[in-house]
Motif scaffolding. Structure first.
Motif, PDB file in Angstrom:
ATOM      1  N   GLY A  17      12.187  19.059  21.147  1.00 20.23           N
ATOM      2  CA  GLY A  17      13.084  20.198  21.321  1.00 20.23           C
ATOM      3  C   GLY A  17      12.277  21.480  21.222  1.00 20.23           C
ATOM      4  N   ALA A  18      12.904  22.511  20.646  1.00 20.61           N
ATOM      5  CA  ALA A  18      12.283  23.841  20.593  1.00 20.61           C
ATOM      6  C   ALA A  18      10.872  23.793  20.015  1.00 20.61           C
ATOM      7  CB  ALA A  18      13.162  24.766  19.761  1.00 20.61           C
ATOM      8  N   PHE A  19      10.660  23.003  18.970  1.00 21.25           N
ATOM      9  CA  PHE A  19       9.335  23.025  18.343  1.00 21.25           C
ATOM     10  C   PHE A  19       8.449  21.844  18.732  1.00 21.25           C
ATOM     11  CE2 PHE A  19       6.212  23.358  14.898  1.00 21.25           C
ATOM     12  CZ  PHE A  19       5.846  24.667  15.149  1.00 21.25           C
ATOM     13  N   ASP A  42      12.386  11.203  22.947  1.00 21.05           N
ATOM     14  CA  ASP A  42      13.486  12.120  22.626  1.00 21.05           C
ATOM     15  C   ASP A  42      14.793  11.417  22.963  1.00 21.05           C
ATOM     16  OD1 ASP A  42      13.594  15.475  22.170  1.00 21.05           O
ATOM     17  OD2 ASP A  42      15.441  14.470  22.815  1.00 21.05           O
ATOM     18  N   ALA A  43      15.780  11.579  22.066  1.00 16.80           N
ATOM     19  CA  ALA A  43      17.093  10.972  22.306  1.00 16.80           C
ATOM     20  C   ALA A  43      17.652  11.450  23.639  1.00 16.80           C
ATOM     21  CB  ALA A  43      18.037  11.337  21.155  1.00 16.80           C
ATOM     22  N   ARG A  47      14.810  15.196  28.643  1.00  9.98           N
ATOM     23  CA  ARG A  47      13.895  16.146  27.999  1.00  9.98           C
ATOM     24  C   ARG A  47      12.520  15.501  27.817  1.00  9.98           C
ATOM     25  NH1 ARG A  47      16.420  19.149  22.954  1.00  9.98           N
ATOM     26  NH2 ARG A  47      17.763  19.932  24.601  1.00  9.98           N
ATOM     27  N   ALA A  79       9.225  15.439  14.967  1.00  8.41           N
ATOM     28  CA  ALA A  79       9.814  16.777  15.088  1.00  8.41           C
ATOM     29  C   ALA A  79      11.273  16.679  15.531  1.00  8.41           C
ATOM     30  CB  ALA A  79       8.995  17.632  16.050  1.00  8.41           C
ATOM     31  N   VAL A  80      11.953  15.661  15.014  1.00  7.70           N
ATOM     32  CA  VAL A  80      13.401  15.543  15.222  1.00  7.70           C
ATOM     33  C   VAL A  80      14.083  16.414  14.167  1.00  7.70           C
ATOM     34  CG1 VAL A  80      13.323  13.228  16.238  1.00  7.70           C
ATOM     35  CG2 VAL A  80      13.451  13.461  13.758  1.00  7.70           C
ATOM     36  N   PRO A  81      15.394  16.691  14.285  1.00  5.96           N
ATOM     37  CA  PRO A  81      16.054  17.463  13.230  1.00  5.96           C
ATOM     38  C   PRO A  81      15.825  16.815  11.857  1.00  5.96           C
ATOM     39  CG  PRO A  81      17.483  17.253  15.135  1.00  5.96           C
ATOM     40  CD  PRO A  81      16.304  16.363  15.398  1.00  5.96           C
ATOM     41  N   THR A  82      15.768  17.671  10.838  1.00  8.84           N
ATOM     42  CA  THR A  82      15.380  17.231   9.487  1.00  8.84           C
ATOM     43  C   THR A  82      16.160  16.005   9.001  1.00  8.84           C
ATOM     44  OG1 THR A  82      14.846  19.523   9.032  1.00  8.84           O
ATOM     45  CG2 THR A  82      15.097  18.080   7.126  1.00  8.84           C
ATOM     46  N   TYR A  84      16.972  13.482  10.430  1.00  6.98           N
ATOM     47  CA  TYR A  84      16.472  12.219  10.989  1.00  6.98           C
ATOM     48  C   TYR A  84      14.998  11.955  10.676  1.00  6.98           C
ATOM     49  CZ  TYR A  84      20.730  12.872  13.722  1.00  6.98           C
ATOM     50  OH  TYR A  84      22.032  13.092  14.108  1.00  6.98           O
ATOM     51  N   HIS A  85      14.356  12.843   9.903  1.00  6.30           N
ATOM     52  CA  HIS A  85      12.918  12.654   9.624  1.00  6.30           C
ATOM     53  C   HIS A  85      12.641  11.276   9.018  1.00  6.30           C
ATOM     54  CE1 HIS A  85      11.618  17.199   9.419  1.00  6.30           C
ATOM     55  NE2 HIS A  85      12.071  16.831  10.596  1.00  6.30           N
ATOM     56  N   GLU A 102       7.416  17.097  10.345  1.00 10.82           N
ATOM     57  CA  GLU A 102       7.706  18.530  10.322  1.00 10.82           C
ATOM     58  C   GLU A 102       8.341  18.945   8.998  1.00 10.82           C
ATOM     59  OE1 GLU A 102       7.270  21.319  11.320  1.00 10.82           O
ATOM     60  OE2 GLU A 102       6.075  20.925  13.087  1.00 10.82           O
ATOM     61  N   LYS A 103       8.249  20.211   8.692  1.00  3.32           N
ATOM     62  CA  LYS A 103       8.931  20.764   7.531  1.00  3.32           C
ATOM     63  C   LYS A 103      10.391  21.047   7.880  1.00  3.32           C
ATOM     64  CE  LYS A 103      10.364  24.431   8.238  1.00  3.32           C
ATOM     65  NZ  LYS A 103      11.147  25.064   9.329  1.00  3.32           N
ATOM     66  N   ARG A 162      19.405  28.019  16.331  1.00  2.00           N
ATOM     67  CA  ARG A 162      18.551  26.845  16.179  1.00  2.00           C
ATOM     68  C   ARG A 162      18.391  26.513  14.692  1.00  2.00           C
ATOM     69  NH1 ARG A 162      14.199  28.889  14.081  1.00  2.00           N
ATOM     70  NH2 ARG A 162      13.551  26.771  13.659  1.00  2.00           N
ATOM     71  N   HIS A 175       8.635  27.717   4.052  1.00  2.00           N
ATOM     72  CA  HIS A 175       7.241  28.020   4.400  1.00  2.00           C
ATOM     73  C   HIS A 175       6.582  28.780   3.241  1.00  2.00           C
ATOM     74  CE1 HIS A 175       7.204  26.947   8.651  1.00  2.00           C
ATOM     75  NE2 HIS A 175       8.330  27.588   8.846  1.00  2.00           N
TER      76      HIS A 175
END
Ligand code: NAD
Length: 346
Positions: A17-19, A42-43, A47, A79-82, A84-85, A102-103, A162, A175
Protein backbone atom coordinates in the motif's frame (compact mmCIF):
# COMPACT_ATOMS: atom_id res chain seq x y z
CA UNK A 1 24.72 -22.50 11.03
CA UNK A 2 22.79 -21.71 7.85
CA UNK A 3 24.54 -19.27 5.57
CA UNK A 4 23.21 -17.25 2.67
CA UNK A 5 26.26 -15.04 2.71
CA UNK A 6 27.34 -15.22 -0.92
CA UNK A 7 23.97 -16.20 -2.39
CA UNK A 8 21.66 -13.74 -4.09
CA UNK A 9 18.93 -12.85 -1.60
CA UNK A 10 15.37 -13.43 -2.82
CA UNK A 11 13.01 -10.96 -1.20
CA UNK A 12 9.24 -10.67 -0.76
CA UNK A 13 7.30 -7.58 0.20
CA UNK A 14 4.01 -8.34 1.93
CA UNK A 15 1.58 -5.41 1.72
CA UNK A 16 2.30 -2.84 -0.99
CA UNK A 17 0.00 0.00 0.00
CA UNK A 18 1.11 3.57 0.68
CA UNK A 19 4.33 2.53 2.41
CA UNK A 20 5.06 -1.06 1.36
CA UNK A 21 5.44 0.00 -2.27
CA UNK A 22 8.53 1.95 -1.20
CA UNK A 23 10.05 -1.26 0.18
CA UNK A 24 9.50 -2.90 -3.23
CA UNK A 25 11.15 0.03 -5.01
CA UNK A 26 14.19 0.06 -2.71
CA UNK A 27 14.74 -3.72 -2.95
CA UNK A 28 14.68 -3.35 -6.74
CA UNK A 29 17.22 -0.51 -6.46
CA UNK A 30 19.47 -2.84 -4.42
CA UNK A 31 19.76 -5.29 -7.35
CA UNK A 32 23.49 -4.49 -7.74
CA UNK A 33 24.02 -5.62 -4.13
CA UNK A 34 22.87 -9.18 -4.83
CA UNK A 35 19.22 -8.56 -3.98
CA UNK A 36 16.27 -9.80 -6.04
CA UNK A 37 12.69 -8.65 -5.52
CA UNK A 38 11.18 -12.09 -6.13
CA UNK A 39 7.61 -11.72 -4.84
CA UNK A 40 5.04 -9.08 -4.02
CA UNK A 41 2.07 -10.08 -1.88
CA UNK A 42 -1.05 -8.00 -1.42
CA UNK A 43 -4.62 -8.97 -0.56
CA UNK A 44 -5.47 -6.65 -3.44
CA UNK A 45 -3.94 -8.76 -6.25
CA UNK A 46 -4.28 -5.94 -8.80
CA UNK A 47 -2.08 -3.78 -6.56
CA UNK A 48 0.52 -6.56 -6.28
CA UNK A 49 0.44 -6.94 -10.08
CA UNK A 50 0.92 -3.20 -10.62
CA UNK A 51 3.99 -3.24 -8.35
CA UNK A 52 5.55 -6.31 -10.01
CA UNK A 53 4.95 -4.70 -13.43
CA UNK A 54 6.99 -1.74 -12.22
CA UNK A 55 9.69 -3.41 -10.11
CA UNK A 56 9.73 -7.11 -11.03
CA UNK A 57 8.93 -10.28 -9.08
CA UNK A 58 5.83 -12.50 -9.02
CA UNK A 59 2.51 -11.22 -7.63
CA UNK A 60 0.53 -13.15 -5.00
CA UNK A 61 -2.75 -12.43 -3.18
CA UNK A 62 -1.67 -13.98 0.13
CA UNK A 63 1.34 -15.31 2.02
CA UNK A 64 -0.25 -18.78 1.77
CA UNK A 65 -0.25 -18.52 -2.04
CA UNK A 66 3.39 -17.42 -1.99
CA UNK A 67 4.41 -20.35 0.23
CA UNK A 68 2.38 -22.82 -1.85
CA UNK A 69 4.20 -21.67 -5.00
CA UNK A 70 7.47 -23.16 -3.74
CA UNK A 71 9.34 -19.95 -4.67
CA UNK A 72 12.49 -19.69 -2.54
CA UNK A 73 12.39 -16.55 -0.36
CA UNK A 74 15.12 -15.64 2.12
CA UNK A 75 13.69 -12.48 3.66
CA UNK A 76 10.54 -10.37 3.60
CA UNK A 77 9.24 -6.96 4.58
CA UNK A 78 5.88 -7.01 6.36
CA UNK A 79 4.02 -3.79 5.54
CA UNK A 80 0.40 -4.83 5.96
CA UNK A 81 -1.80 -2.85 8.39
CA UNK A 82 -0.55 -3.23 11.97
CA UNK A 83 -3.41 -5.51 13.03
CA UNK A 84 -2.15 -8.13 10.54
CA UNK A 85 1.60 -7.92 11.33
CA UNK A 86 1.57 -10.97 13.62
CA UNK A 87 -0.39 -13.23 11.27
CA UNK A 88 1.80 -12.42 8.25
CA UNK A 89 5.12 -12.50 10.13
CA UNK A 90 4.24 -15.77 11.87
CA UNK A 91 3.52 -17.52 8.56
CA UNK A 92 6.75 -16.20 7.05
CA UNK A 93 8.97 -17.07 10.01
CA UNK A 94 7.48 -20.55 10.27
CA UNK A 95 8.43 -21.04 6.62
CA UNK A 96 12.06 -20.13 7.45
CA UNK A 97 11.92 -16.56 6.14
CA UNK A 98 13.61 -13.65 7.95
CA UNK A 99 11.39 -10.60 8.49
CA UNK A 100 11.46 -6.86 8.78
CA UNK A 101 8.18 -5.87 10.43
CA UNK A 102 6.95 -2.30 9.95
CA UNK A 103 6.31 -0.10 12.96
CA UNK A 104 4.38 -0.27 15.22
CA UNK A 105 5.56 -3.83 15.79
CA UNK A 106 2.09 -5.06 16.71
CA UNK A 107 -1.29 -3.99 17.96
CA UNK A 108 -0.89 -5.37 21.50
CA UNK A 109 1.89 -6.44 23.84
CA UNK A 110 0.68 -10.05 23.66
CA UNK A 111 1.14 -9.97 19.88
CA UNK A 112 4.57 -8.34 20.25
CA UNK A 113 5.61 -10.99 22.77
CA UNK A 114 4.50 -13.72 20.40
CA UNK A 115 6.60 -12.21 17.62
CA UNK A 116 9.66 -11.98 19.88
CA UNK A 117 9.29 -15.57 21.03
CA UNK A 118 8.60 -16.94 17.52
CA UNK A 119 11.73 -15.24 16.12
CA UNK A 120 13.83 -16.62 18.94
CA UNK A 121 12.36 -20.16 18.80
CA UNK A 122 12.66 -20.34 15.00
CA UNK A 123 16.10 -18.70 14.84
CA UNK A 124 14.92 -15.99 12.46
CA UNK A 125 16.56 -12.62 11.93
CA UNK A 126 13.72 -10.24 12.75
CA UNK A 127 13.92 -6.47 12.67
CA UNK A 128 11.42 -3.83 13.81
CA UNK A 129 10.79 -1.13 11.20
CA UNK A 130 11.74 1.95 13.19
CA UNK A 131 12.83 3.90 10.16
CA UNK A 132 13.95 7.06 11.95
CA UNK A 133 16.91 5.15 13.42
CA UNK A 134 18.25 5.20 9.86
CA UNK A 135 17.53 8.88 9.27
CA UNK A 136 20.97 10.36 8.55
CA UNK A 137 20.20 13.30 10.86
CA UNK A 138 19.59 10.86 13.74
CA UNK A 139 22.78 9.00 12.87
CA UNK A 140 24.71 12.29 12.95
CA UNK A 141 23.26 13.07 16.39
CA UNK A 142 24.45 9.98 18.33
CA UNK A 143 28.07 11.20 18.62
CA UNK A 144 26.83 14.49 20.15
CA UNK A 145 24.90 12.79 22.98
CA UNK A 146 26.37 13.19 26.44
CA UNK A 147 23.69 13.46 29.13
CA UNK A 148 20.39 14.70 27.69
CA UNK A 149 18.16 16.10 30.44
CA UNK A 150 15.30 17.69 28.51
CA UNK A 151 13.74 16.73 25.16
CA UNK A 152 11.19 18.75 23.22
CA UNK A 153 9.74 16.75 20.29
CA UNK A 154 7.18 17.73 17.65
CA UNK A 155 5.82 15.47 14.94
CA UNK A 156 2.92 17.18 13.17
CA UNK A 157 1.25 16.06 9.96
CA UNK A 158 -1.45 17.42 7.72
CA UNK A 159 -4.46 15.08 7.79
CA UNK A 160 -4.58 12.28 5.23
CA UNK A 161 -6.96 9.33 5.54
CA UNK A 162 -4.21 6.74 6.11
CA UNK A 163 -3.17 4.52 9.04
CA UNK A 164 -6.53 5.20 10.66
CA UNK A 165 -6.57 1.66 12.07
CA UNK A 166 -4.36 3.08 14.84
CA UNK A 167 -4.27 6.36 16.79
CA UNK A 168 -1.67 9.10 16.41
CA UNK A 169 0.51 7.60 19.15
CA UNK A 170 0.92 4.29 17.31
CA UNK A 171 0.96 5.99 13.92
CA UNK A 172 3.39 8.89 14.47
CA UNK A 173 4.60 9.38 18.04
CA UNK A 174 5.99 5.85 18.21
CA UNK A 175 8.88 6.95 15.95
CA UNK A 176 9.97 9.48 18.58
CA UNK A 177 9.28 7.16 21.51
CA UNK A 178 11.81 4.72 20.05
CA UNK A 179 14.40 7.48 19.48
CA UNK A 180 13.91 9.13 22.90
CA UNK A 181 14.08 5.75 24.69
CA UNK A 182 17.42 5.07 22.98
CA UNK A 183 18.78 8.56 23.64
CA UNK A 184 17.65 8.90 27.26
CA UNK A 185 19.16 5.50 28.17
CA UNK A 186 17.12 5.29 31.37
CA UNK A 187 13.89 3.53 32.39
CA UNK A 188 10.69 5.61 32.27
CA UNK A 189 9.52 6.58 35.78
CA UNK A 190 6.33 8.50 34.98
CA UNK A 191 4.01 9.06 32.03
CA UNK A 192 1.51 11.93 31.80
CA UNK A 193 -0.56 12.29 28.69
CA UNK A 194 -3.53 13.99 27.09
CA UNK A 195 -4.96 12.95 23.73
CA UNK A 196 -8.11 13.75 21.83
CA UNK A 197 -9.98 12.39 18.84
CA UNK A 198 -10.75 15.33 16.55
CA UNK A 199 -11.26 14.17 12.97
CA UNK A 200 -11.35 10.40 13.38
CA UNK A 201 -12.75 8.07 16.03
CA UNK A 202 -9.24 7.64 17.49
CA UNK A 203 -6.81 10.04 19.18
CA UNK A 204 -5.54 12.48 16.52
CA UNK A 205 -3.52 14.83 18.72
CA UNK A 206 -1.48 13.90 21.78
CA UNK A 207 0.76 15.67 24.24
CA UNK A 208 2.97 13.54 26.48
CA UNK A 209 5.41 14.20 29.31
CA UNK A 210 7.83 11.45 30.23
CA UNK A 211 10.06 11.48 33.26
CA UNK A 212 12.98 9.04 33.29
CA UNK A 213 14.67 7.50 36.33
CA UNK A 214 17.69 9.68 35.51
CA UNK A 215 15.56 12.82 35.99
CA UNK A 216 15.52 13.49 32.27
CA UNK A 217 12.20 14.91 30.98
CA UNK A 218 10.75 14.50 27.49
CA UNK A 219 7.81 16.50 26.16
CA UNK A 220 6.38 15.02 22.99
CA UNK A 221 3.59 16.35 20.77
CA UNK A 222 2.16 14.38 17.86
CA UNK A 223 -0.68 15.47 15.61
CA UNK A 224 -2.12 14.16 12.37
CA UNK A 225 -4.51 17.10 12.00
CA UNK A 226 -2.04 19.94 11.77
CA UNK A 227 -1.92 22.70 9.17
CA UNK A 228 1.82 22.15 8.72
CA UNK A 229 4.32 19.30 8.62
CA UNK A 230 6.91 19.39 11.38
CA UNK A 231 9.41 16.71 12.43
CA UNK A 232 11.68 18.13 15.13
CA UNK A 233 13.55 16.82 18.14
CA UNK A 234 15.54 19.15 20.36
CA UNK A 235 17.38 18.40 23.56
CA UNK A 236 19.43 20.11 26.23
CA UNK A 237 22.38 18.53 27.99
CA UNK A 238 25.14 20.05 30.12
CA UNK A 239 26.48 23.16 28.33
CA UNK A 240 24.81 22.14 25.07
CA UNK A 241 21.64 22.47 22.99
CA UNK A 242 21.10 20.08 20.05
CA UNK A 243 18.42 20.52 17.38
CA UNK A 244 17.50 17.80 14.89
CA UNK A 245 15.09 18.20 11.99
CA UNK A 246 14.12 14.73 10.72
CA UNK A 247 12.50 16.13 7.55
CA UNK A 248 15.22 18.53 6.50
CA UNK A 249 17.83 16.01 7.72
CA UNK A 250 19.58 18.79 9.48
CA UNK A 251 21.37 18.86 12.86
CA UNK A 252 23.06 21.67 14.73
CA UNK A 253 24.35 22.23 18.23
CA UNK A 254 25.17 25.26 20.34
CA UNK A 255 27.81 24.68 23.02
CA UNK A 256 28.67 27.04 25.86
CA UNK A 257 32.43 27.20 26.22
CA UNK A 258 34.41 29.11 28.86
CA UNK A 259 36.84 31.75 27.59
CA UNK A 260 39.92 33.27 29.20
CA UNK A 261 38.11 36.56 29.70
CA UNK A 262 35.49 34.75 31.79
CA UNK A 263 32.59 35.53 29.44
CA UNK A 264 31.33 32.20 28.08
CA UNK A 265 31.24 31.81 24.33
CA UNK A 266 28.47 30.05 22.39
CA UNK A 267 29.97 27.81 19.71
CA UNK A 268 27.72 26.59 16.88
CA UNK A 269 28.40 23.30 15.11
CA UNK A 270 26.73 21.46 12.24
CA UNK A 271 27.83 17.83 11.89
CA UNK A 272 28.00 16.40 8.38
CA UNK A 273 24.80 14.51 7.46
CA UNK A 274 24.79 11.87 4.73
CA UNK A 275 22.24 12.01 1.94
CA UNK A 276 21.38 8.29 1.97
CA UNK A 277 17.64 7.55 1.84
CA UNK A 278 16.63 6.24 5.30
CA UNK A 279 14.62 3.32 3.86
CA UNK A 280 17.58 2.21 1.76
CA UNK A 281 19.82 2.37 4.85
CA UNK A 282 17.22 0.43 6.86
CA UNK A 283 16.72 -2.34 4.30
CA UNK A 284 20.46 -2.62 3.64
CA UNK A 285 21.07 -2.97 7.36
CA UNK A 286 18.36 -5.66 7.60
CA UNK A 287 19.85 -7.61 4.69
CA UNK A 288 23.34 -7.36 6.23
CA UNK A 289 21.95 -8.99 9.39
CA UNK A 290 20.27 -11.65 7.22
CA UNK A 291 23.55 -12.45 5.45
CA UNK A 292 25.61 -12.40 8.62
CA UNK A 293 22.96 -14.11 10.78
CA UNK A 294 23.54 -11.30 13.28
CA UNK A 295 21.28 -9.29 15.55
CA UNK A 296 19.59 -6.51 13.55
CA UNK A 297 20.28 -2.89 14.39
CA UNK A 298 16.69 -2.45 15.60
CA UNK A 299 15.50 -5.55 17.42
CA UNK A 300 11.98 -6.78 18.05
CA UNK A 301 12.70 -6.04 21.73
CA UNK A 302 13.22 -2.38 20.74
CA UNK A 303 9.91 -2.48 18.85
CA UNK A 304 8.23 -4.01 21.89
CA UNK A 305 9.69 -1.36 24.23
CA UNK A 306 8.34 1.48 22.07
CA UNK A 307 4.96 -0.28 21.82
CA UNK A 308 4.81 -0.86 25.57
CA UNK A 309 5.41 2.85 26.23
CA UNK A 310 2.82 3.79 23.58
CA UNK A 311 0.25 1.56 25.27
CA UNK A 312 1.00 3.14 28.66
CA UNK A 313 0.49 6.56 27.02
CA UNK A 314 -2.85 5.40 25.58
CA UNK A 315 -3.90 4.32 29.07
CA UNK A 316 -2.91 7.68 30.58
CA UNK A 317 -4.81 9.49 27.81
CA UNK A 318 -7.93 7.40 28.50
CA UNK A 319 -7.62 8.15 32.25
CA UNK A 320 -7.31 11.86 31.51
CA UNK A 321 -10.41 11.86 29.32
CA UNK A 322 -12.27 10.11 32.12
CA UNK A 323 -11.14 12.68 34.70
CA UNK A 324 -12.15 15.48 32.33
CA UNK A 325 -15.53 13.83 31.61
CA UNK A 326 -14.64 13.65 27.92
CA UNK A 327 -15.38 9.96 27.35
CA UNK A 328 -18.45 10.78 25.27
CA UNK A 329 -16.94 13.62 23.28
CA UNK A 330 -16.88 12.32 19.73
CA UNK A 331 -14.69 13.33 16.85
CA UNK A 332 -16.02 15.83 14.35
CA UNK A 333 -16.83 12.98 11.97
CA UNK A 334 -18.58 11.02 14.71
CA UNK A 335 -20.69 13.81 16.17
CA UNK A 336 -24.11 12.46 16.98
CA UNK A 337 -22.88 8.89 17.40
CA UNK A 338 -21.49 9.07 20.93
CA UNK A 339 -21.71 5.32 21.42
CA UNK A 340 -18.89 4.51 18.99
CA UNK A 341 -16.97 7.73 19.44
CA UNK A 342 -13.99 8.85 21.38
CA UNK A 343 -12.84 5.68 23.00
CA UNK A 344 -11.94 3.81 19.82
CA UNK A 345 -8.24 4.40 20.22
CA UNK A 346 -7.83 3.00 23.60
N1 NAD B 1 8.11 3.32 8.84
C1 NAD B 1 7.31 4.29 8.48
O1 NAD B 1 7.68 5.45 8.45
C2 NAD B 1 5.90 3.96 8.06
C3 NAD B 1 5.15 4.88 7.32
C4 NAD B 1 3.87 4.51 6.93
C5 NAD B 1 3.35 3.28 7.31
N2 NAD B 1 4.11 2.43 8.06
C6 NAD B 1 3.56 1.13 8.49
O2 NAD B 1 3.42 0.29 7.36
C7 NAD B 1 2.27 -0.54 7.51
C8 NAD B 1 1.35 -0.33 6.30
O3 NAD B 1 0.92 1.02 6.26
P1 NAD B 1 0.36 1.68 4.91
O4 NAD B 1 0.16 3.12 5.24
O5 NAD B 1 1.19 1.29 3.75
O6 NAD B 1 -1.05 0.93 4.82
P2 NAD B 1 -1.98 0.76 3.51
O7 NAD B 1 -3.35 0.49 4.02
O8 NAD B 1 -1.76 1.86 2.54
O9 NAD B 1 -1.41 -0.57 2.83
C9 NAD B 1 -1.57 -1.85 3.37
C10 NAD B 1 -1.60 -2.85 2.22
O10 NAD B 1 -1.66 -4.15 2.78
C11 NAD B 1 -2.63 -4.91 2.04
N3 NAD B 1 -3.11 -5.96 2.95
C12 NAD B 1 -3.99 -5.85 3.96
N4 NAD B 1 -4.09 -7.03 4.61
C13 NAD B 1 -3.26 -7.89 3.99
C14 NAD B 1 -2.93 -9.23 4.21
N5 NAD B 1 -3.45 -9.92 5.22
N6 NAD B 1 -2.03 -9.82 3.36
C15 NAD B 1 -1.50 -9.14 2.33
N7 NAD B 1 -1.79 -7.83 2.09
C16 NAD B 1 -2.65 -7.22 2.92
C17 NAD B 1 -3.68 -3.92 1.60
O11 NAD B 1 -4.38 -4.39 0.45
C18 NAD B 1 -2.82 -2.69 1.30
O12 NAD B 1 -2.38 -2.67 -0.05
C19 NAD B 1 1.63 -0.16 8.84
O13 NAD B 1 2.08 -1.00 9.86
C20 NAD B 1 2.17 1.25 9.09
O14 NAD B 1 2.23 1.60 10.45
C21 NAD B 1 5.36 2.73 8.41
Amino acid sequence: MESVNREELSIAVVGVGAFGKNHARVYRELADDGVKLAAVVDADLARAQAITAEHGGRPFASVSDLLASGLKIHAASVAVPTVYHLAAARQLMEAGIDVLIEKPLAFSLDQADELVSLASKLGRVAQAGHLERFNPAVRATWPLLTRPMFFEVHRLSVFTPRSLDVDVVLDLMIHDLDIVLKMAKSPVREVRAVGLPVLTGKVDIASVRLEFESGCIANLTASRISTERVRKLRFFQPAQYVSLDYSRRDVFSLTVQPTEGGVPQIVPYKPPVSSEEPLRAELSSFLRAVRERSQPEVTLADGRAALSLAIEIQQQMADHRKRAHLEDVGSILHVGTPKDSGSGAD
